[in-house]
Design a protein around this motif. Sequence first.
Motif, short mmCIF file in Angstrom:
data_model
loop_
_atom_site.label_atom_id
_atom_site.label_comp_id
_atom_site.label_asym_id
_atom_site.label_seq_id
_atom_site.Cartn_x
_atom_site.Cartn_y
_atom_site.Cartn_z
N GLN A 35 -16.66 0.64 0.10
CA GLN A 35 -16.64 1.10 1.48
C GLN A 35 -17.92 0.89 2.27
OE1 GLN A 35 -13.75 1.92 3.10
NE2 GLN A 35 -12.97 1.13 1.16
N SER A 36 -19.08 0.90 1.64
CA SER A 36 -20.29 0.63 2.43
C SER A 36 -20.24 -0.79 2.98
CB SER A 36 -21.57 0.88 1.62
OG SER A 36 -21.67 0.01 0.52
N GLY A 37 -19.78 -1.73 2.17
CA GLY A 37 -19.63 -3.11 2.64
C GLY A 37 -18.56 -3.23 3.70
N GLN A 38 -17.44 -2.51 3.52
CA GLN A 38 -16.37 -2.53 4.52
C GLN A 38 -16.88 -1.99 5.86
OE1 GLN A 38 -13.35 -3.79 3.91
NE2 GLN A 38 -13.04 -3.64 1.72
N ILE A 39 -17.59 -0.89 5.81
CA ILE A 39 -18.11 -0.28 7.04
C ILE A 39 -19.12 -1.20 7.71
CG2 ILE A 39 -19.60 1.59 7.88
CD1 ILE A 39 -18.07 3.43 5.85
N GLY B 240 -14.03 -11.19 3.73
CA GLY B 240 -14.99 -11.30 2.64
C GLY B 240 -15.23 -10.00 1.91
N ASN B 241 -14.51 -8.96 2.28
CA ASN B 241 -14.66 -7.65 1.64
C ASN B 241 -13.40 -7.33 0.85
OD1 ASN B 241 -16.27 -7.47 4.39
ND2 ASN B 241 -17.24 -6.11 2.94
N LEU B 242 -13.55 -7.29 -0.45
CA LEU B 242 -12.41 -6.97 -1.31
C LEU B 242 -12.35 -5.48 -1.59
CD1 LEU B 242 -12.68 -9.85 -3.93
CD2 LEU B 242 -11.32 -9.77 -1.83
N CYS B 243 -11.14 -4.97 -1.71
CA CYS B 243 -10.91 -3.57 -2.05
C CYS B 243 -9.97 -3.55 -3.24
CB CYS B 243 -10.29 -2.82 -0.86
SG CYS B 243 -9.88 -1.11 -1.26
N ARG B 244 -10.49 -3.16 -4.38
CA ARG B 244 -9.65 -3.17 -5.58
C ARG B 244 -8.57 -2.10 -5.53
NH1 ARG B 244 -14.46 -1.48 -9.69
NH2 ARG B 244 -14.86 0.57 -8.83
N CYS B 245 -8.67 -1.15 -4.61
CA CYS B 245 -7.64 -0.13 -4.43
C CYS B 245 -6.61 -0.56 -3.39
CB CYS B 245 -8.26 1.19 -4.03
SG CYS B 245 -9.44 1.84 -5.23
N ALA B 246 -6.85 -1.71 -2.75
CA ALA B 246 -5.92 -2.30 -1.78
C ALA B 246 -5.65 -1.39 -0.58
CB ALA B 246 -4.62 -2.73 -2.45
N THR B 247 -6.70 -0.83 -0.01
CA THR B 247 -6.54 0.02 1.18
C THR B 247 -6.63 -0.80 2.47
OG1 THR B 247 -8.89 0.59 1.32
CG2 THR B 247 -7.49 2.04 -0.01
N TYR B 248 -6.23 -2.04 2.42
CA TYR B 248 -6.39 -2.95 3.56
C TYR B 248 -5.66 -2.46 4.81
CZ TYR B 248 -8.22 -6.02 -0.04
OH TYR B 248 -8.95 -6.54 -1.07
N ALA B 249 -4.47 -1.89 4.66
CA ALA B 249 -3.74 -1.38 5.83
C ALA B 249 -4.50 -0.22 6.47
CB ALA B 249 -2.33 -0.95 5.45
N ARG B 250 -5.09 0.64 5.67
CA ARG B 250 -5.88 1.76 6.21
C ARG B 250 -7.15 1.24 6.87
NH1 ARG B 250 -5.26 6.13 1.36
NH2 ARG B 250 -6.42 4.52 0.28
N ILE B 251 -7.76 0.22 6.28
CA ILE B 251 -8.97 -0.35 6.86
C ILE B 251 -8.65 -0.95 8.22
CG2 ILE B 251 -10.65 -2.24 6.62
CD1 ILE B 251 -10.49 -1.65 3.51
#
Length: 152
Positions: free
Chosen positions: A100-104, A128-139
């Motif tokens: 999340q720090s990278g996502q933010i 370029g930001n991967l989320c192993r929990c796959a929260t892409y829709a929330r992001i």
Amino acid sequence: MIKVNINGVDREVDAEADMPLLWAIRDVLGMTGIKFGCGLAQCGACTVHLDGQPVRSCQTALGDVGTAKITTIEGVGGKVAETVQAVWAELDVPQCGYCQSGQIMSAVALLSQNKKPGDGDIDSAMSGNLCRCATYARIRSAVHEAARRLEA
């Protein structure tokens, strides 16, 4: 000694010029908000801003920073950053939180340059930001909500 400006403070880092910026920030300076993910600039967990642009600190050599201003998750601020962080918490975006720090940092850079991003803009900026929990829709929803709040 290499002189850098991190979060608005001039610092001297006792390290070799080829040391990855990630290690200089985490191991030498003790700022652990950015994370080590892959070491190949493919996951985005180590994202910082250099003069406002998101970069992967695992593949940025300390000696290449020069006079650029480095901003980490600990130092990101202002209206855009505060809005993004508030929305992230309110919408419960993180699951495990590791990325999340990278996502933010990527979301802040996007909204600082594009006040009304569409889905394609968001997908491109965040790709370029991967989320192993796959929260892409929330992001994506959080970036849209932050943009709406910033527009108001």
